[in-house]
Design an enzyme around this catalytic site. Structure first.
Site: not given
Length: 191
Positions: A66, A71-73, A76
């Site tokens: 998401a 973690g996705c930040t 990215a």
């Protein structure tokens, strides 16, 4: 309840129940399923086609749970920092999540730093084709990375909820492929 809180609760529930991320079903040498979907680069929506991207070189296709989650930040930011190194090898990076394109327009600017595109898989069809669905969380992607060669073959796959090794591993796979296929060897790092 906000989408972010709902997502966090889904992940925690899956972990508490003992669920773990699925292993990627596509094996080395498998033909990567083609897809076309809405994507965003630098806050500007466009239509992304895997077939068109592969005409330019290998594609690093990474699935993430998401936009704007912790973690996705991290992931990215890591891909944004390495985008130049991927481009030196002729590779395209594209992230895929279930998020709607409006969310990805913002995420592509702030977290992806307008360096690479992120695509919307709102109905979950792409992540299902790549067996990148998180167990216990329907329509939420497991953190899975693929490297796909221009002949549409899976060169490399890696699944781990920990974002730390996705960039390093996929970049190494792309560099190894480039060296074997007569692509110009380039130094890594920003110019």
């Amino acid at each position: 309840m906000s989408l972010q809180k709902l997502f966090t609760l889904s992940i925690l529930s899956a972990l508490i129940l003992g669920a773990s991320p699925a292993n990627a079903a596509l094996k080395l040498g498998d033909t990567a399923p083609d897809f076309t979907t809405q994507a965003s680069l630098g806050g500007k929506p466009f239509t992304f086609s895997l077939a068109d991207a592969l005409k330019q070189g290998p594609v690093v296709l990474y699935f993430y749970p998401a936009a704007f989650s912790h973690g996705c930040t991290i992931e990215a930011h890591d891909f944004a920092e390495a985008t130049y190194d991927f481009k030196l090898q002729g590779a395209t990076v594209i992230g895929v999540s279930h998020d709607p394109i409006d969310t990805l327009n913002k995420f592509s600017v702030s977290e992806c730093r307008s360096k690479f595109a992120v695509a919307s898989d709102a109905d979950g069809s792409i992540m299902k084709e790549y067996d990148a669905v998180m167990i216990g969380a329907l329509n939420v992607a497991n953190r899975t990375s693929y490297v796909i060669t221009p002949d549409h073959k899976v060169l490399y796959t890696y699944s781990s909820l920990d974002p730390d090794k996705h960039v390093t591993n996929t970049l190494q796979a792309v560099q190894d492929w480039a060296a074997k296929n007569g692509q110009p060897s380039a130094k890594t790092g920003q110019p």
